[in-house]
Design an enzyme around this catalytic site. Sequence first.
Site, PDB file in Angstrom:
ATOM      1  N   ARG A  69       0.809  -1.232   0.000  1.00  0.00           N
ATOM      2  CA  ARG A  69       0.000   0.000   0.000  1.00  0.00           C
ATOM      3  C   ARG A  69       0.836   1.273   0.000  1.00  0.00           C
ATOM      4  NH1 ARG A  69      -2.815  -3.608   3.270  1.00  0.00           N
ATOM      5  NH2 ARG A  69      -4.868  -4.185   2.420  1.00  0.00           N
TER       6      ARG A  69
ATOM      7  N   LYS B 163       3.470  11.275 -11.884  1.00  0.00           N
ATOM      8  CA  LYS B 163       2.552  10.451 -12.660  1.00  0.00           C
ATOM      9  C   LYS B 163       3.273   9.152 -13.029  1.00  0.00           C
ATOM     10  CE  LYS B 163      -0.100  12.244 -15.892  1.00  0.00           C
ATOM     11  NZ  LYS B 163      -0.576  13.070 -17.042  1.00  0.00           N
TER      12      LYS B 163
ATOM     13  N   GLU C  90      10.388  17.223 -25.541  1.00  0.00           N
ATOM     14  CA  GLU C  90       9.578  17.418 -24.327  1.00  0.00           C
ATOM     15  C   GLU C  90      10.029  18.662 -23.575  1.00  0.00           C
ATOM     16  OE1 GLU C  90       7.053  16.305 -22.628  1.00  0.00           O
ATOM     17  OE2 GLU C  90       6.472  14.380 -23.484  1.00  0.00           O
TER      18      GLU C  90
ATOM     19  N   LYS D  93       7.527  22.831 -15.088  1.00  0.00           N
ATOM     20  CA  LYS D  93       6.654  21.706 -14.771  1.00  0.00           C
ATOM     21  C   LYS D  93       6.319  21.659 -13.283  1.00  0.00           C
ATOM     22  CE  LYS D  93       5.912  16.782 -15.344  1.00  0.00           C
ATOM     23  NZ  LYS D  93       6.356  15.501 -15.937  1.00  0.00           N
TER      24      LYS D  93
ATOM     25  N   GLU E  67      -3.959  16.406 -11.596  1.00  0.00           N
ATOM     26  CA  GLU E  67      -4.507  16.725 -12.916  1.00  0.00           C
ATOM     27  C   GLU E  67      -6.027  16.862 -12.910  1.00  0.00           C
ATOM     28  OE1 GLU E  67      -4.208  14.710 -17.239  1.00  0.00           O
ATOM     29  OE2 GLU E  67      -2.289  14.891 -16.212  1.00  0.00           O
TER      30      GLU E  67
ATOM     31  N   ARG F 274      -3.066  21.031 -14.814  1.00  0.00           N
ATOM     32  CA  ARG F 274      -1.961  20.147 -15.178  1.00  0.00           C
ATOM     33  C   ARG F 274      -2.163  19.484 -16.539  1.00  0.00           C
ATOM     34  NH1 ARG F 274       1.312  15.714 -11.424  1.00  0.00           N
ATOM     35  NH2 ARG F 274       2.602  14.924 -13.134  1.00  0.00           N
TER      36      ARG F 274
ATOM     37  N   ASN G 210      -0.111  18.007 -21.161  1.00  0.00           N
ATOM     38  CA  ASN G 210      -0.377  16.966 -22.147  1.00  0.00           C
ATOM     39  C   ASN G 210      -0.424  17.517 -23.572  1.00  0.00           C
ATOM     40  OD1 ASN G 210      -0.612  14.999 -20.125  1.00  0.00           O
ATOM     41  ND2 ASN G 210      -2.775  15.449 -19.830  1.00  0.00           N
TER      42      ASN G 210
ATOM     43  N   HIS H 202       0.069  15.295 -26.631  1.00  0.00           N
ATOM     44  CA  HIS H 202      -0.025  13.900 -26.221  1.00  0.00           C
ATOM     45  C   HIS H 202      -1.243  13.178 -26.790  1.00  0.00           C
ATOM     46  CE1 HIS H 202       3.169  15.100 -23.569  1.00  0.00           C
ATOM     47  NE2 HIS H 202       3.264  13.900 -23.051  1.00  0.00           N
TER      48      HIS H 202
ATOM     49  N   HIS I   5       0.164   9.844 -28.120  1.00  0.00           N
ATOM     50  CA  HIS I   5      -0.152   8.533 -27.551  1.00  0.00           C
ATOM     51  C   HIS I   5      -0.822   7.634 -28.581  1.00  0.00           C
ATOM     52  CE1 HIS I   5      -0.020   9.750 -23.006  1.00  0.00           C
ATOM     53  NE2 HIS I   5       1.166   9.751 -23.592  1.00  0.00           N
TER      54      HIS I   5
ATOM     55  N   HIS J 110       8.846   8.248 -27.352  1.00  0.00           N
ATOM     56  CA  HIS J 110       7.771   9.074 -26.811  1.00  0.00           C
ATOM     57  C   HIS J 110       7.883  10.528 -27.275  1.00  0.00           C
ATOM     58  CE1 HIS J 110       4.745  10.540 -24.042  1.00  0.00           C
ATOM     59  NE2 HIS J 110       5.614  11.386 -23.527  1.00  0.00           N
TER      60      HIS J 110
END
Length: 368
Positions: A121, A143, A185, A225, A235, A239, A243, A246, A250, A263
């Site tokens: 956990r 993330k 990026e 960032k 997010e 935030r 993206n 993206h 993606h 990426h």
Amino acid sequence: MKSLSVNLPGRSYKIDIGKNILNECLTKAIKNANTDHVVVVTNTTLQNLYPEHIVNIIKKSSVRVSTCVLPDGEKYKNLETLSKILDYLMNVKANRETLLLAFGGGVIGDMVGFASSIFLRGIRFIQVSTTLLSNVDSSVGGKTAVNHPLGKNSIGSFKQPDYVCIDLDFLKTLPLRELKSGYLELLKHGIIKDANFFKSSVNYSIDNLDFNFLENVIFHSCKIKCKVVELDETEQGLRANLNFGHTLGHLIETHSGYGKYLHGEAVGAGMCFATFVSWRWKHLSKKESELIIDGLRNFLIPIKIVKLDYNIFHDLILHDKKSKRETVNFIMLRKLGESFIKERISVENLWNEFQQFTKNFSEIVELE
């Protein structure tokens, strides 16, 4: 060396950036962690390039070190590989006081972060970032995720590291293609938040590893960032601007097969597309759209997408073949340095714009 802090409600962590800083900074981080067991997770490539490098530094702190070596590549960023990390933690009898250490790029960082969020956990982890992409992207912000065949980074959680070390010396062993991918990026942060940063960084020749320059631009990129993450850690709104590029990026990675395009390459093409749409929809001036796309071209490689029709485009954009939704939120530009979230854009409209984009910029993205 430059340092900055990510300040979140009830906690904070430090990011150190510089050349040949690992020995000093990691030793200090291990001491501050007050642990007797560190589990290093890395990949086969780094294990061959830097055998026992991390282990020898950690052993100076008189703690037990275990090393989990995973196969290298985006195609291994999945639940099966994640299970290998969890199995390894069980086999070495890791507990709540064990410290996980991600030694690698974005794939390792994402999987280790995710594993640390769910094992017992939640246990602590730190990032030792080894690629330019992970320096400015995945190592900062918390993330974490693995890929699913139907969607990039679709299974994950938010988990902040306890510490991030960005030693620029590792960049010396990166192929030029990976350096360019990471730099895309970095430029993204200028496009969405700081026009002057973009303009002063976009003409840099990445095959010339000027470490003083890189220390400054990586620091500035991370700082942009961090400020966004501090305002919207999970997010809920703001935030999502990170993206930018993206949505298409993606899709390219998922449809082409994870690993075919890096990426940053896929996101770079996605940033050109989002810039194109911003101009077409009269949010962005033609002059600035040309400035952005022309600047990004220096770091892009041609993207070729096969067997992509509207139905596949629709399903990948929505991440769900049975989705009843027909709209998505899309990050666009009002001007260089100012992005915004355009809500509820229909997938059909995006598809129409994408077809126009590939006709105008087939050298960036070509449909085959």
